[in-house]
Every structure is written in C-alpha cells, then in structure tokens.
Design a protein around this motif. Structure first.
Motif, PDB file in Angstrom:
ATOM      1  N   GLU A 139       0.796  -1.143   0.001  1.00  0.00           N
ATOM      2  CA  GLU A 139      -0.012  -0.239  -0.002  1.00  0.00           C
ATOM      3  C   GLU A 139       0.824   1.222  -0.001  1.00  0.00           C
ATOM      4  OE1 GLU A 139      -2.457   0.071   3.577  1.00  0.00           O
ATOM      5  OE2 GLU A 139      -0.958  -0.351   4.984  1.00  0.00           O
ATOM      6  N   THR A 140       0.407   2.260  -0.685  1.00  0.00           N
ATOM      7  CA  THR A 140      -0.786   2.752  -1.367  1.00  0.00           C
ATOM      8  C   THR A 140      -0.873   3.284  -2.561  1.00  0.00           C
ATOM      9  OG1 THR A 140      -1.615   3.401   1.068  1.00  0.00           O
ATOM     10  CG2 THR A 140      -2.775   4.187  -0.991  1.00  0.00           C
ATOM     11  N   LEU A 157      -4.869 -10.084  -7.037  1.00  0.00           N
ATOM     12  CA  LEU A 157      -4.056  -9.188  -6.366  1.00  0.00           C
ATOM     13  C   LEU A 157      -3.703  -9.454  -4.850  1.00  0.00           C
ATOM     14  CD1 LEU A 157      -2.629  -6.122  -6.557  1.00  0.00           C
ATOM     15  CD2 LEU A 157      -5.092  -5.087  -6.129  1.00  0.00           C
ATOM     16  N   ILE A 159      -2.268  -7.242  -1.537  1.00  0.00           N
ATOM     17  CA  ILE A 159      -1.950  -5.934  -0.966  1.00  0.00           C
ATOM     18  C   ILE A 159      -1.180  -6.234   0.132  1.00  0.00           C
ATOM     19  CG2 ILE A 159      -2.444  -3.454  -0.458  1.00  0.00           C
ATOM     20  CD1 ILE A 159      -4.733  -3.564  -2.255  1.00  0.00           C
ATOM     21  N   ARG A 161       0.506  -4.879   3.916  1.00  0.00           N
ATOM     22  CA  ARG A 161      -0.031  -3.864   4.543  1.00  0.00           C
ATOM     23  C   ARG A 161       1.349  -3.354   5.374  1.00  0.00           C
ATOM     24  NH1 ARG A 161      -5.840  -3.863   4.489  1.00  0.00           N
ATOM     25  NH2 ARG A 161      -5.557  -2.084   5.541  1.00  0.00           N
ATOM     26  N   VAL A 166      -7.073  -5.544  11.980  1.00  0.00           N
ATOM     27  CA  VAL A 166      -8.130  -6.532  13.011  1.00  0.00           C
ATOM     28  C   VAL A 166      -8.722  -7.291  11.909  1.00  0.00           C
ATOM     29  CG1 VAL A 166      -8.213  -5.237  14.937  1.00  0.00           C
ATOM     30  CG2 VAL A 166      -9.844  -4.644  13.236  1.00  0.00           C
ATOM     31  N   THR A 167      -8.808  -6.737  10.738  1.00  0.00           N
ATOM     32  CA  THR A 167      -9.726  -7.515   9.740  1.00  0.00           C
ATOM     33  C   THR A 167      -9.053  -8.500   8.783  1.00  0.00           C
ATOM     34  OG1 THR A 167      -9.529  -5.982   8.275  1.00  0.00           O
ATOM     35  CG2 THR A 167     -11.727  -5.749   9.552  1.00  0.00           C
ATOM     36  N   GLU A 168      -7.760  -8.786   9.096  1.00  0.00           N
ATOM     37  CA  GLU A 168      -6.915  -9.673   8.229  1.00  0.00           C
ATOM     38  C   GLU A 168      -6.786 -10.998   8.816  1.00  0.00           C
ATOM     39  OE1 GLU A 168      -5.526  -8.655   5.164  1.00  0.00           O
ATOM     40  OE2 GLU A 168      -7.357  -7.401   5.548  1.00  0.00           O
ATOM     41  N   GLY A 169      -7.147 -11.357   9.945  1.00  0.00           N
ATOM     42  CA  GLY A 169      -6.913 -12.486  10.744  1.00  0.00           C
ATOM     43  C   GLY A 169      -5.438 -12.655  10.967  1.00  0.00           C
ATOM     44  N   SER A 190      -1.613 -11.203   5.569  1.00  0.00           N
ATOM     45  CA  SER A 190      -2.524 -12.163   5.960  1.00  0.00           C
ATOM     46  C   SER A 190      -1.864 -13.356   5.543  1.00  0.00           C
ATOM     47  CB  SER A 190      -3.943 -11.675   5.441  1.00  0.00           C
ATOM     48  OG  SER A 190      -4.651 -12.855   5.946  1.00  0.00           O
ATOM     49  N   ARG A 192      -3.723 -15.743   5.101  1.00  0.00           N
ATOM     50  CA  ARG A 192      -4.681 -16.791   4.245  1.00  0.00           C
ATOM     51  C   ARG A 192      -4.560 -16.187   2.780  1.00  0.00           C
ATOM     52  NH1 ARG A 192     -10.234 -16.497   7.236  1.00  0.00           N
ATOM     53  NH2 ARG A 192      -9.183 -15.797   8.923  1.00  0.00           N
ATOM     54  N   SER A 193      -3.687 -14.899   2.478  1.00  0.00           N
ATOM     55  CA  SER A 193      -3.746 -14.258   1.286  1.00  0.00           C
ATOM     56  C   SER A 193      -3.091 -14.962   0.097  1.00  0.00           C
ATOM     57  CB  SER A 193      -3.466 -12.675   1.464  1.00  0.00           C
ATOM     58  OG  SER A 193      -1.977 -12.761   1.811  1.00  0.00           O
TER      59      SER A 193
ATOM     60  N   VAL B  99     -13.203 -13.355  11.737  1.00  0.00           N
ATOM     61  CA  VAL B  99     -12.042 -13.080  12.621  1.00  0.00           C
ATOM     62  C   VAL B  99     -12.532 -12.589  13.786  1.00  0.00           C
ATOM     63  CG1 VAL B  99     -10.466 -12.944  10.575  1.00  0.00           C
ATOM     64  CG2 VAL B  99     -11.550 -10.916  11.154  1.00  0.00           C
ATOM     65  N   PHE B 103     -15.444  -9.776  12.700  1.00  0.00           N
ATOM     66  CA  PHE B 103     -15.422  -9.218  11.439  1.00  0.00           C
ATOM     67  C   PHE B 103     -15.195 -10.165  10.485  1.00  0.00           C
ATOM     68  CE2 PHE B 103     -12.777  -6.175  14.550  1.00  0.00           C
ATOM     69  CZ  PHE B 103     -13.519  -5.007  14.309  1.00  0.00           C
ATOM     70  N   LEU B 104     -15.463  -9.754   9.123  1.00  0.00           N
ATOM     71  CA  LEU B 104     -15.183 -10.721   8.325  1.00  0.00           C
ATOM     72  C   LEU B 104     -13.891 -10.440   7.319  1.00  0.00           C
ATOM     73  CD1 LEU B 104     -18.652 -11.196   5.981  1.00  0.00           C
ATOM     74  CD2 LEU B 104     -17.967 -12.727   7.845  1.00  0.00           C
ATOM     75  N   TYR B 105     -13.354 -11.443   7.072  1.00  0.00           N
ATOM     76  CA  TYR B 105     -12.152 -11.370   6.176  1.00  0.00           C
ATOM     77  C   TYR B 105     -12.787 -11.336   4.609  1.00  0.00           C
ATOM     78  CZ  TYR B 105      -7.791 -12.563   3.762  1.00  0.00           C
ATOM     79  OH  TYR B 105      -7.049 -12.462   2.769  1.00  0.00           O
ATOM     80  N   PHE B 111      -9.552  -7.658  -3.601  1.00  0.00           N
ATOM     81  CA  PHE B 111      -8.769  -7.591  -4.389  1.00  0.00           C
ATOM     82  C   PHE B 111      -8.774  -8.547  -5.652  1.00  0.00           C
ATOM     83  CE2 PHE B 111      -6.137  -6.688  -0.272  1.00  0.00           C
ATOM     84  CZ  PHE B 111      -6.732  -5.301  -0.231  1.00  0.00           C
ATOM     85  N   GLU B 139      -7.870   4.819   1.820  1.00  0.00           N
ATOM     86  CA  GLU B 139      -7.055   3.821   1.803  1.00  0.00           C
ATOM     87  C   GLU B 139      -7.522   2.832   2.981  1.00  0.00           C
ATOM     88  OE1 GLU B 139      -2.784   4.779   2.659  1.00  0.00           O
ATOM     89  OE2 GLU B 139      -3.392   6.007   4.179  1.00  0.00           O
ATOM     90  N   THR B 140      -7.438   1.420   2.763  1.00  0.00           N
ATOM     91  CA  THR B 140      -6.794   0.621   1.583  1.00  0.00           C
ATOM     92  C   THR B 140      -7.673  -0.321   0.980  1.00  0.00           C
ATOM     93  OG1 THR B 140      -4.815   0.552   2.988  1.00  0.00           O
ATOM     94  CG2 THR B 140      -4.878  -0.776   1.238  1.00  0.00           C
ATOM     95  N   LYS B 141      -8.660  -0.962   1.640  1.00  0.00           N
ATOM     96  CA  LYS B 141      -9.295  -2.085   0.923  1.00  0.00           C
ATOM     97  C   LYS B 141     -10.534  -1.671  -0.234  1.00  0.00           C
ATOM     98  CE  LYS B 141     -10.875  -5.068   4.015  1.00  0.00           C
ATOM     99  NZ  LYS B 141     -10.431  -4.772   5.372  1.00  0.00           N
ATOM    100  N   ILE B 143      -9.723   0.454  -2.283  1.00  0.00           N
ATOM    101  CA  ILE B 143      -9.218   1.217  -3.620  1.00  0.00           C
ATOM    102  C   ILE B 143      -9.421   0.416  -4.810  1.00  0.00           C
ATOM    103  CG2 ILE B 143      -6.877   2.010  -4.520  1.00  0.00           C
ATOM    104  CD1 ILE B 143      -5.997   2.355  -1.771  1.00  0.00           C
ATOM    105  N   ARG B 161      -5.667   9.735   2.640  1.00  0.00           N
ATOM    106  CA  ARG B 161      -4.797   8.742   3.264  1.00  0.00           C
ATOM    107  C   ARG B 161      -4.970   9.009   5.046  1.00  0.00           C
ATOM    108  NH1 ARG B 161      -0.367   7.938  -0.564  1.00  0.00           N
ATOM    109  NH2 ARG B 161       0.357   6.705   0.918  1.00  0.00           N
TER     110      ARG B 161
END
Lengths: 272, 272
Positions: A139-140, A157, A159, A161, A166-169, A190, A192-193, B99, B103-105, B111, B139-141, B143, B161
């Motif tokens: 990013e960014t 894609l 990305i 960070r 908190v939302t990334e696990g 993350s 799991r990405s 998560v 939250f939801l991943y 992406f 930013e970021t998710k 974008i 930003r």
C-alpha cells in the motif's frame, strides 16, 4: 430464441474477451449465447483475431482440449509504448510537481485510470508468458497499477500492509531496511492471502534502491513462494546501488536539474 | 492504406469503446483509423449499439456538436446483478471468514479483479446520470473497487490517506469520530488532489455506522467540494444508527448467527 448476425456476434464476443483478459473462455459460452454452431463462432473468432493482430491490439490464443477455448492477451505496439512514455514525461517535467526533499508529486498520475490502464498493458505484456499466480504490491500509491496488471494477467492481487489490521486474521510480518533512507520498516500480510508455492510479480509506482522489492522477496519466502518479476512505473536512477537486478520500468527519473526541472525520460522497454 | 471490412471495424470500435467508458470519442478517430466515411462508421455504431442493448451490455450515447461523438456507458441487467449478489453471498457465508471481533475477512474479495469489476459496474450504473468529477475512497481495502468505479465513470480517483506522506506536498487533515468504535481518527488529502467546487462520490468496501463517509463529507467541505453519492460493497445492518442516509450497497451483513455463520443477503438495488 433470437438470431444474431455475424456483426452482432462479433460485438459481443469482442466485449467478452476484452473484459476477461488471459482467461480461457470456452466456445460453448458463445454457442449458448447466440444459439449458433461452434464452426460459426470459430469463424467469428478468426475475424476478431486478425483485426486485433492487424491493429496491434493484442492477440487471441486457442487452447485445445476439454478445458480449452480462447484466451485474449493484451498487447500494445512499440509505437504506442513510445508515445505513451513520451507524453507521460511531458506531464512529469512540470516543476510544480517537485515537493520538498526532491520528491515528485505523482498521486494524480497513479490514480488516473486513463494513464494507469495503458501503463498496466505495457507492464503486463512484459510478464504475459510467465505463469503468474499473484500480483503483489505494497500500500498505497501502486495499488491501482498493480490491480490493473493483475486484471490484465487474469490473476488476483495481493496487497501487503504497513501495519496489522484487525480484519486480516493471522498475519506474517517482516522488518526490512529501506535502501535509500536506511530506516527499518515493517510489512505484513494476512496468512490466508497467498497459497504456498506461488509465483508472484511485484508491481509498484516508484523504485529507489529497491529495499521494498527486497522486502517482498523475503516476505514471500515466509509463504514458501517466489518473486519471478518486478515492474515499476518510474525508476529513480540517482540511487547508485540497486538492491534488486531484474526489473522493468517505463520512465527513468534522474533527479532535479539546475533549472529546477525534473529530469525524466522514457525507458526503452524490450518488447516480448 | 489498408481497407477494413465491417466485421473488422466493429471489432476495433467495440474494443475502443469498452476500454474508454463514459468518454466522448469523436467519430474522426475511427474514420482516420479505418480510412472510412463517417456514414460508414455511423452504420457500424448502430449495429454495436443494438447488440449491446439486446444483450443488456450497456448503451452508446450520441453527443452532437463540434465536440461531439459517441460515448459508451456501462450497464448490467437486473438478472446479472441478482446472480452476482447471490454468488457473492455464498462466498461470504463461509464461517472460515470470521475473524475475532465478529469481523469478516474480505480482502481476497476486494482484491479479486473478476469480482471487483462486476461490483464496479453495478455501483457505477447507480451514478451514471450524475455529473461526477471524482471518485473518492480512503485507503486501503476499497481502492480497487473505487478505481474501477472511477474508470467506468470516466473520471479520476482520489485516495484519502490515514497519515501525511512526504510525497504529497501540502495536505489538509481533519479529525473524525468513527461511528462504531467512537475513536478519533485522522484523514488527510493533498491540497492539489481536488479542484474547488467538485462533485464527488465516495466508494468503500464496508460501511458500519458511516463515520468515515461523514468524515469525507467534512474533508470535502475544506476543498469547497461536495459529496453527491455513496456506494459500498457491504453494508453492516447491525449498526443501529447510521450517520449518513443516502447510500447504495450490494450486500447486507447482519452479523454472525447462533451456528457461527455470517448472515449475508443481497440488497435489491434499484435500477436507474
């Protein structure tokens, strides 16, 4: 069922191919859409292929076998690449772009879909013969460009960070040293990405010493994955020692001249 | 000069229109490309327009006058919108996505060019009759989605930003209160990124209370500019009080059910 003329079928097939680059599209998609024979669709495709070829607008590959079909690959002529790079240099030469610290303001360029989609065609065509699983960016500013390259290569894609969200696990973080400022920075991704044993290319807006690219190589190792290509829009040639070797760029940036103008010129990209 | 058949012209005109949505393209572009008469090109355009119309693939507008030409506008059928939203709900219902913190991943979705480009068509078609100058996101998710909406509306993207960057030049920063966590946060935007008196739409991945959207409204006021639309992929309906009223979304998120599954369902988007 409606009948479609050849002209109509060609319109719809062209649209579908352009919007799904590098994806195999089975001819049945079109035989169903138009209630037409496979041989008819094949003839349509021949016309589209010849036209795209004649106008250097990309190519259509035929993949045989049960999971086969046709696949559109983006392409661009050498003249168009040169014209694009020259025009971009004119935009970049504006001394208003210089911000304190000899940086160039380029956000407007990186977020302009018209510029970014052409830049992405140029970079994507450099990697189109590789088996790429993901396009990776940090990013960014490079995100739109990396997104477009991923889209044109028909892959996902990823990305990276700058911090944990908190939302990334669960995430994997690494520290790396910026090649130009020598500062320690963190990047995290993350868990799991990315699947294990993936092949990735790294796309970014600007390369100084390449510390970020080196960081990506090390981060990908944590995912048992490999970086197989690097592409940037602008390469800063004032950095004496680059930390990575193989990369492609579109524009070279040579700092600020004595009249306070940015020094920029097109990189001659070798066509693949 | 090469001669082109109608089929060939239609291939190239379709490609050019699809790649330049919402931009006026003068017919001379095509008369020069093909060395053909304007009346011939007009007939080609009629065929393309009818086909796109018949297949709900968008529309072609004719703009008269000296600066006139043709303009492609993205469109999508109600059935396709419904099918897309249903399929996305199936992907989101996976309990692996939860998560800690309920939250939801969703990074993999945000992406994924295949998902994001269709989501962008759906959101862009909600705003296609407004005079939009910029698409704004934070930013970021969000974008990639905001970038695609900007591209499909033929306008530029602006990325707000979370902190100041040395490469942005002078910036304007504001503080805002997150509607759900009540925490004070900062957003900043380069002074040169937006012209005064612009009309903007805000695109994001997820809306909770809408504190970020409200922050954008206030930030844009500092640029003497106005927010005229909001679009998000997922709307969290568990937040009792929304801070903004008019917005469109594609998916509704209702928290986690007793079996630990995400509650998601399609929003019925009103077609414009």
């Amino acid at each position: 069922m409606n009948k479609f003329s050849r002209n109509q079928r060609i319109t719809a097939i062209t649209k579908t191919l352009i919007e799904n680059p590098n994806k195999v599209i089975n001819l049945n998609t079109f035989t169903n859409m138009f209630n037409a024979a496979k041989s008819t669709i094949s003839e349509d495709v021949v016309i589209i292929r010849e036209t795209l070829d004649k106008l250097s607008m990309g190519s259509i590959e035929t993949i045989s076998g049960a999971a086969g079909g046709i696949k559109y690959k983006y392409g661009i002529s050498d003249e168009k690449v040169e014209e694009f790079a020259k025009n971009l240099c004119i935009i970049l030469q504006d001394k208003q772009r210089i911000v304190p610290g000899e940086f160039l303001y380029i956000s407007d360029i990186m977020f302009n879909p018209e510029i970014i989609s052409t830049a992405a065609v140029i970079l994507a065509s450099q990697f189109k013969d590789l088996e790429v699983d993901y396009v990776v960016t940090v990013e960014t500013k490079g995100i739109p460009l990396a997104y477009e390259v991923a889209k044109k290569l028909g892959v996902k894609l990823v990305i990276v960070r700058r911090d944990n969200k908190v939302t990334e696990g669960p995430t994997v973080s690494i520290n790396y040293v910026s090649g130009s400022t020598k500062r320690i920075q963190t990047m995290s991704l993350s868990k799991r990405s990315i699947c294990k044993e993936s092949k990735c290319i790294f796309i970014d807006d600007f390369m100084k010493a390449g510390g970020t690219a080196l960081g990506i190589i090390n981060l990908l190792k944590e995912f048992e994955s490999e970086l197989i290509g690097i592409g940037v829009l602008i390469d800063d040639i004032n950095t004496s020692k680059k930390l990575v070797n193989n990369y492609v760029s579109i524009i070279k940036f040579g700092g600020i001249d004595e009249n306070n103008n940015p020094i920029v010129y097109p990189e001659k990209i070798r066509k693949k």
